[in-house]
Design a protein around this motif. Sequence first.
Motif, PDB file in Angstrom:
ATOM      1  N   ASN A 266      -5.747  25.987 -36.079  1.00 46.77           N
ATOM      2  CA  ASN A 266      -4.212  25.693 -35.846  1.00 46.77           C
ATOM      3  C   ASN A 266      -4.176  24.121 -35.513  1.00 46.77           C
ATOM      4  O   ASN A 266      -4.969  23.495 -34.724  1.00 46.77           O
ATOM      5  N   LEU A 267      -2.916  23.590 -35.998  1.00 49.30           N
ATOM      6  CA  LEU A 267      -2.778  22.252 -35.558  1.00 49.30           C
ATOM      7  C   LEU A 267      -1.608  22.319 -35.019  1.00 49.30           C
ATOM      8  O   LEU A 267      -0.393  22.650 -35.405  1.00 49.30           O
ATOM      9  N   LEU A 268      -1.460  21.610 -33.635  1.00 48.33           N
ATOM     10  CA  LEU A 268      -0.488  21.792 -32.699  1.00 48.33           C
ATOM     11  C   LEU A 268       0.369  20.668 -32.282  1.00 48.33           C
ATOM     12  O   LEU A 268      -0.583  19.538 -32.471  1.00 48.33           O
ATOM     13  N   GLY A 269       1.493  20.497 -32.308  1.00 48.11           N
ATOM     14  CA  GLY A 269       2.201  19.111 -32.030  1.00 48.11           C
ATOM     15  C   GLY A 269       2.604  19.168 -30.481  1.00 48.11           C
ATOM     16  O   GLY A 269       3.094  20.343 -30.246  1.00 48.11           O
ATOM     17  N   VAL A 270       2.803  18.115 -29.843  1.00 47.63           N
ATOM     18  CA  VAL A 270       3.355  17.949 -28.465  1.00 47.63           C
ATOM     19  C   VAL A 270       4.113  16.735 -28.397  1.00 47.63           C
ATOM     20  O   VAL A 270       3.683  15.655 -28.762  1.00 47.63           O
ATOM     21  N   ASP A 271       5.428  16.976 -27.837  1.00 45.61           N
ATOM     22  CA  ASP A 271       6.187  15.904 -27.592  1.00 45.61           C
ATOM     23  C   ASP A 271       6.488  15.978 -26.120  1.00 45.61           C
ATOM     24  O   ASP A 271       6.872  17.053 -25.523  1.00 45.61           O
ATOM     25  N   SER A 272       6.450  14.886 -25.364  1.00 45.23           N
ATOM     26  CA  SER A 272       6.681  14.816 -23.829  1.00 45.23           C
ATOM     27  C   SER A 272       7.971  13.990 -23.489  1.00 45.23           C
ATOM     28  O   SER A 272       8.323  14.135 -22.377  1.00 45.23           O
ATOM     29  N   VAL A 273       8.906  13.462 -24.634  1.00 45.48           N
ATOM     30  CA  VAL A 273       9.934  12.779 -24.384  1.00 45.48           C
ATOM     31  C   VAL A 273      11.115  13.647 -24.135  1.00 45.48           C
ATOM     32  O   VAL A 273      12.045  13.528 -23.031  1.00 45.48           O
ATOM     33  N   GLU A 274      11.484  14.894 -24.902  1.00 42.76           N
ATOM     34  CA  GLU A 274      12.317  15.549 -25.082  1.00 42.76           C
ATOM     35  C   GLU A 274      12.260  16.943 -24.474  1.00 42.76           C
ATOM     36  O   GLU A 274      13.209  17.740 -24.333  1.00 42.76           O
ATOM     37  N   GLN A 275      11.288  17.180 -23.845  1.00 43.99           N
ATOM     38  CA  GLN A 275      11.083  18.457 -23.219  1.00 43.99           C
ATOM     39  C   GLN A 275      11.996  18.533 -22.163  1.00 43.99           C
ATOM     40  O   GLN A 275      12.547  17.883 -21.432  1.00 43.99           O
ATOM     41  N   PRO A 276      12.476  19.853 -21.946  1.00 38.42           N
ATOM     42  CA  PRO A 276      13.671  20.158 -20.983  1.00 38.42           C
ATOM     43  C   PRO A 276      12.808  20.026 -19.626  1.00 38.42           C
ATOM     44  O   PRO A 276      11.693  20.198 -19.399  1.00 38.42           O
ATOM     45  N   LEU A 277      13.832  19.513 -18.640  1.00 39.97           N
ATOM     46  CA  LEU A 277      13.399  19.079 -17.304  1.00 39.97           C
ATOM     47  C   LEU A 277      12.514  20.198 -16.657  1.00 39.97           C
ATOM     48  O   LEU A 277      11.378  20.111 -15.620  1.00 39.97           O
ATOM     49  N   VAL A 278      12.884  21.533 -16.889  1.00 38.36           N
ATOM     50  CA  VAL A 278      12.163  22.488 -16.239  1.00 38.36           C
ATOM     51  C   VAL A 278      10.874  22.701 -16.666  1.00 38.36           C
ATOM     52  O   VAL A 278       9.889  22.991 -15.822  1.00 38.36           O
ATOM     53  N   VAL A 279      10.551  22.324 -17.840  1.00 39.48           N
ATOM     54  CA  VAL A 279       9.108  22.341 -18.260  1.00 39.48           C
ATOM     55  C   VAL A 279       8.413  21.004 -17.897  1.00 39.48           C
ATOM     56  O   VAL A 279       7.169  21.180 -17.454  1.00 39.48           O
ATOM     57  N   LYS A 280       8.926  20.049 -17.858  1.00 34.81           N
ATOM     58  CA  LYS A 280       8.284  18.797 -17.094  1.00 34.81           C
ATOM     59  C   LYS A 280       8.143  19.144 -15.643  1.00 34.81           C
ATOM     60  O   LYS A 280       7.041  18.667 -15.048  1.00 34.81           O
TER      61      LYS A 280
END
Length: 328
Positions: A266-280
């Motif tokens: 699996n090749l998975l991507g992660v973005d930390s910029v626009e994650q919903p505040l609840v996820v952060k």
Amino acid sequence: MTEFKALVVSEQDGRYVSNVTTRQIDDLPEGEVLIRVKYSSLNFKDALSASGNKGVTRNFPHTPGIDAAGVVESSSVPELSAGDEVIVTGYDLGMSTSGGYGQYIRVPAAWVLKRPEGLGLRDSMVLGTAGLTAALCIDKLEQAGMIPGQGPILVTGATGGVGSIAVAMLASLGYEVAAATGKATQADFLKGLGATRIVERSELEAGKEKPMLKEQWAGAVDTVGGDILFNVVKSLKYGASVVTCGLTAGTQFQGSVLPFILRNVNLLGVDSVEQPLVVKASMWDRLSLQWKTDLHNLEKEIALDDLPAEIEKILAGKMVGRIVVRLD
């Protein structure tokens, strides 16, 4: 009008120049929450903004800083009150919105997270966007089935912000960690963070013309992208995953479907910029509790006036670990 100090990047004769100067609070953008910034951090995106990269920041003069930790000065929403200690990472902060390299920011309430009890403001900026990104990467790998004991977990760009925190966190969680770097002189630094094996970057660059490589990794955190990323894909063990979050080695690679079909990887991507505040918020809770990691070996504190020199270092690929910026 209240004055405050800030790093301001301006365009002069086709060059982008950074200077610490005085700004007015009334010049800040609209927003529900005014925050007195105590600490920020230095990230590669901040350096890109400071060097005039139009993919990050289009309008100058500008104050970069995608991370900020401080105290609410005033708020027009009931969820946040004056005196609350808070963290802001990502969204538009430091990109088009005046960022954490100023002693004050004004932002939408939807960007603001109350500081978790297990972390001080300074500790939160040792982590910053880099720590949040590392946590999101590890969480995604574990959701894909990665557990300790399956074999070595590779971290590319291991001396950088995300990479160094990922090495330390994975080691603290019981994983066997292989740290990849082009900085051979930093082997002891990486071993001090918990890496049990150092991989030369040249080793990961070899064999890009081949559709498959020898199985080695039970999982990987890739912070560099490019052909190195796909060589990692080709080296994953059957059913393993790599999560990618960076692009310092490039945005493209030569690839084949064979690793995905024959090894079920699996090749998975992660973005930390626009994650919903609840996820952060959930990630910050983990970073402050069960994933809390001793990071004193990888952090350095500087004053606002020291930032221009450190920005030059990160652009030249010479920065190691994390830089915490003290705004007071």
